[in-house]
Scaffold this motif. Structure first.
Motif, short mmCIF file in Angstrom:
data_model
loop_
_atom_site.label_atom_id
_atom_site.label_comp_id
_atom_site.label_asym_id
_atom_site.label_seq_id
_atom_site.Cartn_x
_atom_site.Cartn_y
_atom_site.Cartn_z
N TYR A 108 0.93 -1.09 -0.07
CA TYR A 108 0.04 0.11 0.03
C TYR A 108 0.93 1.33 0.08
O TYR A 108 0.45 2.39 -0.60
CB TYR A 108 -0.97 0.07 1.35
N LEU A 109 1.97 1.15 0.80
CA LEU A 109 2.89 2.31 0.59
C LEU A 109 3.55 2.54 -0.64
O LEU A 109 3.78 3.69 -1.29
CB LEU A 109 3.94 2.08 1.81
N LEU A 110 4.08 1.45 -1.30
CA LEU A 110 4.68 1.55 -2.57
C LEU A 110 3.87 1.79 -3.66
O LEU A 110 4.44 2.29 -4.73
CB LEU A 110 5.30 -0.05 -2.74
N ALA A 111 2.45 1.60 -3.51
CA ALA A 111 1.60 2.06 -4.45
C ALA A 111 1.29 3.56 -4.60
O ALA A 111 0.96 3.97 -5.49
CB ALA A 111 0.37 1.43 -4.27
N THR A 112 1.81 4.34 -3.43
CA THR A 112 1.63 5.59 -3.46
C THR A 112 2.91 6.21 -4.39
O THR A 112 3.81 5.70 -4.41
CB THR A 112 1.67 6.23 -1.90
N PRO A 113 2.75 7.66 -4.63
CA PRO A 113 3.85 8.19 -5.48
C PRO A 113 5.08 8.83 -4.74
O PRO A 113 5.45 9.87 -4.76
CB PRO A 113 3.09 9.55 -6.03
N ASN A 114 5.62 7.56 -4.15
CA ASN A 114 6.58 7.89 -3.28
C ASN A 114 8.03 6.89 -3.36
O ASN A 114 7.53 5.72 -3.55
CB ASN A 114 6.29 7.84 -1.70
N SER A 115 8.87 7.30 -3.40
CA SER A 115 10.22 6.20 -3.64
C SER A 115 10.30 5.23 -2.65
O SER A 115 9.96 5.72 -1.45
CB SER A 115 11.47 7.07 -4.06
N ARG A 116 11.05 4.27 -2.79
CA ARG A 116 11.15 3.34 -1.58
C ARG A 116 12.07 4.06 -0.75
O ARG A 116 12.02 3.59 0.48
CB ARG A 116 11.89 1.96 -2.22
N GLN A 117 12.96 4.72 -1.06
CA GLN A 117 14.11 5.48 -0.25
C GLN A 117 13.37 6.52 0.67
O GLN A 117 13.69 6.47 1.81
CB GLN A 117 15.19 6.17 -1.16
N LYS A 118 12.54 7.29 -0.10
CA LYS A 118 11.87 8.13 0.99
C LYS A 118 10.76 7.43 1.81
O LYS A 118 10.71 7.94 2.84
CB LYS A 118 10.59 9.00 -0.06
N ILE A 119 10.07 6.41 1.60
CA ILE A 119 9.30 5.49 2.62
C ILE A 119 10.40 4.85 3.69
O ILE A 119 9.78 5.08 4.76
CB ILE A 119 8.65 4.44 1.81
N ALA A 120 11.30 4.33 3.28
CA ALA A 120 12.16 3.75 4.39
C ALA A 120 12.90 4.90 5.12
O ALA A 120 12.98 4.59 6.36
CB ALA A 120 13.37 3.12 3.60
N PHE A 121 13.25 6.01 4.49
CA PHE A 121 13.88 7.16 5.41
C PHE A 121 12.62 7.94 6.24
O PHE A 121 12.93 8.02 7.74
CB PHE A 121 14.23 8.39 4.56
N THR A 122 11.44 7.88 5.90
CA THR A 122 10.34 8.24 6.66
C THR A 122 10.26 7.26 7.83
O THR A 122 10.18 7.81 9.10
CB THR A 122 9.10 8.38 6.07
N GLN A 123 10.16 5.88 7.53
CA GLN A 123 9.97 5.04 8.76
C GLN A 123 11.15 4.97 9.82
O GLN A 123 11.07 4.99 11.05
CB GLN A 123 9.98 3.66 8.11
N ALA A 124 12.38 5.28 9.27
CA ALA A 124 13.55 5.50 10.03
C ALA A 124 13.51 6.51 11.09
O ALA A 124 13.82 6.57 12.14
CB ALA A 124 14.85 5.48 9.34
#
Length: 268
Positions: A108-124
């Motif tokens: 669901y997160l990867l389906a958004t217009p956000n890169s994997r790096q941005k998602i992982a960085f946000t979680q961190a």
């Protein structure tokens, strides 16, 4: 960073962060509060003198109870602080990445217009926000408790803040490799086992190295050997190399986790 994701994840994990913060502050205040009752206890001092030096060193009691700062360092920061923050880092890192990957929720997160790096960085950042919050509230609680509960016994604020700063960097490093394991495996239990296993081994190496001089070299491969609250409380610790090492290890772990996650195949 994706601010919407960051805000949502803070809502999800906010109660957990608050619970750990209150728990840490409560235990510290309890230890601060009991200090006057044993500060001038000759029986306690006599008991400590009768115990083996290596045992006292292992549990941070080798500094004695000369002042409030040393007492807090030995009674709280040598064990409870480490336990509370270790559990938080391992569990939360697992929930922020490995659990989402294992259950397919990451799709669901990867389906958004956000890169994997941005998602992982946000979680961190969510994980790090929790660590900073817990340590900050603990620090404030210690200073306030010393002022209100035991005003007749002074807490060396400078050394106390240094103790918490090094503790913060220690768990920045521990959370880094916990996040790394959570980002590179597909199975939630496997990620949890790796993080908990490495942390437990580090603690055992440090503890055994303190207890037995023949294997003291084990402390050289333990992250926990870098955190010496008793020495900090006495003003004898050389903090700059330790802080640089812990910061570097944490940064490398987080960067590697984000880069590997951004390129790996996910079975979702």
């Amino acid at each position: 960073m994706n601010f919407a994701l960051y805000k949502q994840m803070l809502k999800v994990h906010g109660k957990t962060i608050l619970s750990y913060s209150i728990g840490s502050a409560f235990y510290l205040l309890l230890i601060v509060g009991i200090y006057p009752s044993i500060a001038d206890s000759q029986a306690m001092e006599k008991l400590l003198k009768q115990m083996p030096e290596q045992w006292l060193k292992a549990f941070g009691l080798n500094t004695g109870m000369g002042n409030l700062t040393e007492f807090v360092a030995g009674e709280y920061y040598s064990l409870l602080f480490i336990l509370i923050l270790s559990i938080y880092c391992i569990m939360t890192a697992n929930q922020l990445m490995a659990r989402l990957i294992d259950r397919g929720s990451i799709a669901y997160l990867l389906a958004t217009p956000n890169s994997r790096q941005k998602i992982a960085f946000t979680q961190a950042l969510v994980l790090l926000t929790g660590i900073v919050t817990i340590v900050f509230i603990t620090t404030i609680a210690g200073i306030a408790g010393a002022e209100w509960l035991v005003s007749d016994y002074s807490l060396d604020r400078s050394l106390f803040i240094q103790m918490n700063l090094v503790g913060l960097l220690l768990f920045f490093s521990i959370s880094g490799y916990s996040f790394f394991f959570s980002a590179i495996v597909n199975d939630e239990k496997q990620a949890l086992s790796l993080s908990a296993g490495v942390t437990f081994l580090f603690y055992c190496f440090d503890l055994v190295g303190k207890l037995a001089e023949k294997v003291e070299w084990l402390r050289n491969i333990s992250l926990f050997a870098t955190f010496q609250p008793a020495e900090i409380a006495q003003g004898n610790a050389d903090l700059l190399p330790v802080c640089i090492l812990l910061f570097a290890l944490g940064m490398i772990s987080y960067i590697m986790a984000i880069l590997i996650f951004s390129k790996r195949d996910l079975a979702i």
